[in-house]
Scaffold this motif. Structure first.
Motif, PDB file in Angstrom:
ATOM      1  N   PHE A 123      81.512 -15.480  35.001  1.00 48.01           N
ATOM      2  CA  PHE A 123      81.503 -16.861  35.474  1.00 48.01           C
ATOM      3  C   PHE A 123      80.081 -17.355  35.642  1.00 48.01           C
ATOM      4  O   PHE A 123      79.146 -16.571  35.706  1.00 48.01           O
ATOM      5  CB  PHE A 123      82.283 -16.991  36.790  1.00 48.01           C
ATOM      6  CG  PHE A 123      81.768 -16.104  37.890  1.00 48.01           C
ATOM      7  CD1 PHE A 123      80.735 -16.515  38.708  1.00 48.01           C
ATOM      8  CD2 PHE A 123      82.322 -14.849  38.094  1.00 48.01           C
ATOM      9  CE1 PHE A 123      80.248 -15.691  39.713  1.00 48.01           C
ATOM     10  CE2 PHE A 123      81.847 -14.023  39.102  1.00 48.01           C
ATOM     11  CZ  PHE A 123      80.810 -14.454  39.910  1.00 48.01           C
ATOM     12  N   LYS A 124      79.932 -18.692  35.708  1.00 50.36           N
ATOM     13  CA  LYS A 124      78.621 -19.301  35.906  1.00 50.36           C
ATOM     14  C   LYS A 124      78.783 -20.503  36.826  1.00 50.36           C
ATOM     15  O   LYS A 124      79.903 -20.847  37.202  1.00 50.36           O
ATOM     16  CB  LYS A 124      78.008 -19.698  34.562  1.00 50.36           C
ATOM     17  CG  LYS A 124      78.814 -20.695  33.773  1.00 50.36           C
ATOM     18  CD  LYS A 124      78.192 -20.938  32.412  1.00 50.36           C
ATOM     19  CE  LYS A 124      78.945 -21.931  31.573  1.00 50.36           C
ATOM     20  NZ  LYS A 124      80.352 -21.727  31.383  1.00 50.36           N
ATOM     21  N   GLU A 125      77.686 -21.122  37.181  1.00 53.22           N
ATOM     22  CA  GLU A 125      77.737 -22.281  38.070  1.00 53.22           C
ATOM     23  C   GLU A 125      78.611 -23.370  37.456  1.00 53.22           C
ATOM     24  O   GLU A 125      78.513 -23.667  36.279  1.00 53.22           O
ATOM     25  CB  GLU A 125      76.325 -22.813  38.328  1.00 53.22           C
ATOM     26  CG  GLU A 125      75.497 -21.885  39.188  1.00 53.22           C
ATOM     27  CD  GLU A 125      74.094 -22.408  39.462  1.00 53.22           C
ATOM     28  OE1 GLU A 125      73.816 -23.588  39.207  1.00 53.22           O
ATOM     29  OE2 GLU A 125      73.270 -21.611  39.939  1.00 53.22           O
ATOM     30  N   GLY A 126      79.498 -23.932  38.288  1.00 55.41           N
ATOM     31  CA  GLY A 126      80.392 -24.993  37.841  1.00 55.41           C
ATOM     32  C   GLY A 126      81.774 -24.494  37.443  1.00 55.41           C
ATOM     33  O   GLY A 126      82.699 -25.287  37.293  1.00 55.41           O
ATOM     34  N   ASP A 127      81.951 -23.171  37.272  1.00 54.18           N
ATOM     35  CA  ASP A 127      83.254 -22.607  36.892  1.00 54.18           C
ATOM     36  C   ASP A 127      84.188 -22.534  38.091  1.00 54.18           C
ATOM     37  O   ASP A 127      83.750 -22.354  39.230  1.00 54.18           O
ATOM     38  CB  ASP A 127      83.096 -21.188  36.327  1.00 54.18           C
ATOM     39  CG  ASP A 127      82.532 -21.178  34.910  1.00 54.18           C
ATOM     40  OD1 ASP A 127      82.436 -22.258  34.297  1.00 54.18           O
ATOM     41  OD2 ASP A 127      82.182 -20.085  34.432  1.00 54.18           O
ATOM     42  N   SER A 128      85.478 -22.632  37.824  1.00 49.34           N
ATOM     43  CA  SER A 128      86.486 -22.438  38.864  1.00 49.34           C
ATOM     44  C   SER A 128      86.757 -20.949  38.998  1.00 49.34           C
ATOM     45  O   SER A 128      86.900 -20.247  37.989  1.00 49.34           O
ATOM     46  CB  SER A 128      87.778 -23.166  38.504  1.00 49.34           C
ATOM     47  OG  SER A 128      87.572 -24.550  38.532  1.00 49.34           O
ATOM     48  N   VAL A 129      86.801 -20.470  40.236  1.00 50.33           N
ATOM     49  CA  VAL A 129      87.015 -19.047  40.497  1.00 50.33           C
ATOM     50  C   VAL A 129      88.067 -18.874  41.590  1.00 50.33           C
ATOM     51  O   VAL A 129      88.319 -19.782  42.379  1.00 50.33           O
ATOM     52  CB  VAL A 129      85.709 -18.335  40.930  1.00 50.33           C
ATOM     53  CG1 VAL A 129      84.711 -18.281  39.795  1.00 50.33           C
ATOM     54  CG2 VAL A 129      85.096 -18.975  42.154  1.00 50.33           C
ATOM     55  N   ARG A 130      88.664 -17.673  41.617  1.00 51.95           N
ATOM     56  CA  ARG A 130      89.605 -17.300  42.666  1.00 51.95           C
ATOM     57  C   ARG A 130      88.942 -16.211  43.492  1.00 51.95           C
ATOM     58  O   ARG A 130      88.348 -15.291  42.945  1.00 51.95           O
ATOM     59  CB  ARG A 130      90.902 -16.776  42.050  1.00 51.95           C
ATOM     60  CG  ARG A 130      91.971 -16.448  43.095  1.00 51.95           C
ATOM     61  CD  ARG A 130      93.299 -16.102  42.440  1.00 51.95           C
ATOM     62  NE  ARG A 130      93.267 -14.823  41.744  1.00 51.95           N
ATOM     63  CZ  ARG A 130      93.386 -13.638  42.337  1.00 51.95           C
ATOM     64  NH1 ARG A 130      93.513 -13.562  43.644  1.00 51.95           N
ATOM     65  NH2 ARG A 130      93.366 -12.532  41.632  1.00 51.95           N
ATOM     66  N   ILE A 131      89.054 -16.307  44.789  1.00 52.02           N
ATOM     67  CA  ILE A 131      88.472 -15.304  45.679  1.00 52.02           C
ATOM     68  C   ILE A 131      89.462 -14.142  45.787  1.00 52.02           C
ATOM     69  O   ILE A 131      90.652 -14.354  46.007  1.00 52.02           O
ATOM     70  CB  ILE A 131      88.143 -15.919  47.053  1.00 52.02           C
ATOM     71  CG1 ILE A 131      87.106 -17.028  46.834  1.00 52.02           C
ATOM     72  CG2 ILE A 131      87.627 -14.862  48.015  1.00 52.02           C
ATOM     73  CD1 ILE A 131      86.712 -17.796  48.036  1.00 52.02           C
ATOM     74  N   THR A 132      88.946 -12.917  45.592  1.00 55.87           N
ATOM     75  CA  THR A 132      89.819 -11.736  45.522  1.00 55.87           C
ATOM     76  C   THR A 132      89.717 -10.830  46.741  1.00 55.87           C
ATOM     77  O   THR A 132      90.446  -9.840  46.821  1.00 55.87           O
ATOM     78  CB  THR A 132      89.497 -10.908  44.259  1.00 55.87           C
ATOM     79  OG1 THR A 132      88.120 -10.520  44.302  1.00 55.87           O
ATOM     80  CG2 THR A 132      89.775 -11.703  42.999  1.00 55.87           C
ATOM     81  N   SER A 133      88.819 -11.141  47.679  1.00 58.11           N
ATOM     82  CA  SER A 133      88.704 -10.296  48.876  1.00 58.11           C
ATOM     83  C   SER A 133      88.159 -11.112  50.035  1.00 58.11           C
ATOM     84  O   SER A 133      87.582 -12.188  49.849  1.00 58.11           O
ATOM     85  CB  SER A 133      87.794  -9.096  48.600  1.00 58.11           C
ATOM     86  OG  SER A 133      86.478  -9.531  48.355  1.00 58.11           O
ATOM     87  N   GLY A 134      88.329 -10.580  51.236  1.00 63.29           N
ATOM     88  CA  GLY A 134      87.795 -11.224  52.427  1.00 63.29           C
ATOM     89  C   GLY A 134      88.767 -12.214  53.050  1.00 63.29           C
ATOM     90  O   GLY A 134      89.926 -12.320  52.634  1.00 63.29           O
ATOM     91  N   PRO A 135      88.293 -12.992  54.011  1.00 62.84           N
ATOM     92  CA  PRO A 135      89.184 -13.905  54.740  1.00 62.84           C
ATOM     93  C   PRO A 135      89.699 -15.075  53.894  1.00 62.84           C
ATOM     94  O   PRO A 135      90.698 -15.691  54.257  1.00 62.84           O
ATOM     95  CB  PRO A 135      88.310 -14.414  55.896  1.00 62.84           C
ATOM     96  CG  PRO A 135      86.912 -14.168  55.474  1.00 62.84           C
ATOM     97  CD  PRO A 135      86.944 -12.993  54.548  1.00 62.84           C
ATOM     98  N   PHE A 136      89.042 -15.373  52.782  1.00 61.80           N
ATOM     99  CA  PHE A 136      89.462 -16.498  51.942  1.00 61.80           C
ATOM    100  C   PHE A 136      90.193 -16.035  50.683  1.00 61.80           C
ATOM    101  O   PHE A 136      90.206 -16.732  49.677  1.00 61.80           O
ATOM    102  CB  PHE A 136      88.240 -17.348  51.554  1.00 61.80           C
ATOM    103  CG  PHE A 136      87.525 -17.929  52.729  1.00 61.80           C
ATOM    104  CD1 PHE A 136      88.073 -18.982  53.452  1.00 61.80           C
ATOM    105  CD2 PHE A 136      86.302 -17.416  53.136  1.00 61.80           C
ATOM    106  CE1 PHE A 136      87.412 -19.511  54.551  1.00 61.80           C
ATOM    107  CE2 PHE A 136      85.629 -17.946  54.227  1.00 61.80           C
ATOM    108  CZ  PHE A 136      86.189 -18.992  54.939  1.00 61.80           C
ATOM    109  N   ILE A 137      90.837 -14.862  50.755  1.00 59.84           N
ATOM    110  CA  ILE A 137      91.518 -14.296  49.585  1.00 59.84           C
ATOM    111  C   ILE A 137      92.535 -15.300  49.025  1.00 59.84           C
ATOM    112  O   ILE A 137      93.193 -16.024  49.785  1.00 59.84           O
ATOM    113  CB  ILE A 137      92.179 -12.941  49.934  1.00 59.84           C
ATOM    114  CG1 ILE A 137      92.611 -12.226  48.658  1.00 59.84           C
ATOM    115  CG2 ILE A 137      93.342 -13.120  50.893  1.00 59.84           C
ATOM    116  CD1 ILE A 137      92.916 -10.758  48.864  1.00 59.84           C
TER     117      ILE A 137
END
Length: 176
Positions: A123-137
């Motif tokens: 991924f790079k700046e501006g891409d949509s991502v999904r958080i896979t760990s932590g409090p915002f999973i």
């Protein structure tokens, strides 16, 4: 690193570097010319790749379409190398092959041994991502900044109706 001969750069069919290397090594063995042709290598560079939340080290070809051979150049060794299946020819300025400068060859070989420092991400700046760990999973956000030296990425998440920057470990996000 062998110091008996000089390093030469060979053109090979792109994407067939392994096959050309294997063919050349077989010819060296079966034609019994190990005393003239010493080593054959595919120049590579190691990178750290982050994919699906996992960090792994991968070897990438530094010069796709090229291999290096260490040899004593004479008519016989030149003929064996250039007539190897998969080898297109020597990189040279004229008819006769020109060896790589010693410093350049050593730099390429040294780079192959070094531990990777560059991180390659999906991924790079501006891409949509999904958080896979932590409090915002499982939250989905947009990459705002990537800080490779810290190993962190700043993701803009929609919290309480507005975009909020959240700093997350590089391994904790994946591209959608």
């Amino acid at each position: 690193m062998t110091n008996n001969g000089e390093w030469y750069l060979l053109y090979v069919s792109s994407g067939h570097e392994e096959q050309a290397t294997r063919n050349l090594k077989q010819r060296i063995k079966y034609m019994n010319v190990g005393d003239k042709i010493f080593d054959v290598v595919i120049p590579t560079a190691k990178e750290i790749e982050i994919k699906a939340g996992k960090r792994r080290t991968v070897s990438k070809k530094a010069f796709p379409g090229y291999i290096m051979v260490n040899m004593k150049l004479d008519e016989h060794s030149w003929d064996i190398v250039r007539n190897t299946p998969g080898v297109v020819g020597f990189v040279s300025a004229g008819i006769k092959p020109v060896p790589l400068p010693k410093e350049e060859a050593e730099a390429i070989l040294r780079r192959m041994e070094e531990t990777p420092t560059d991180v390659k991400m999906t991924f790079k700046e501006g891409d949509s991502v999904r958080i896979t760990s932590g409090p915002f999973i499982d939250f989905i956000g947009k990459v705002d900044q990537v800080n490779l030296s810290k190993g962190k990425v700043t993701v803009l998440l929609s919290l309480f109706g507005r975009e909020t920057p959240v700093e997350i470990d590089l391994l904790g996000v994946e591209k959608i």
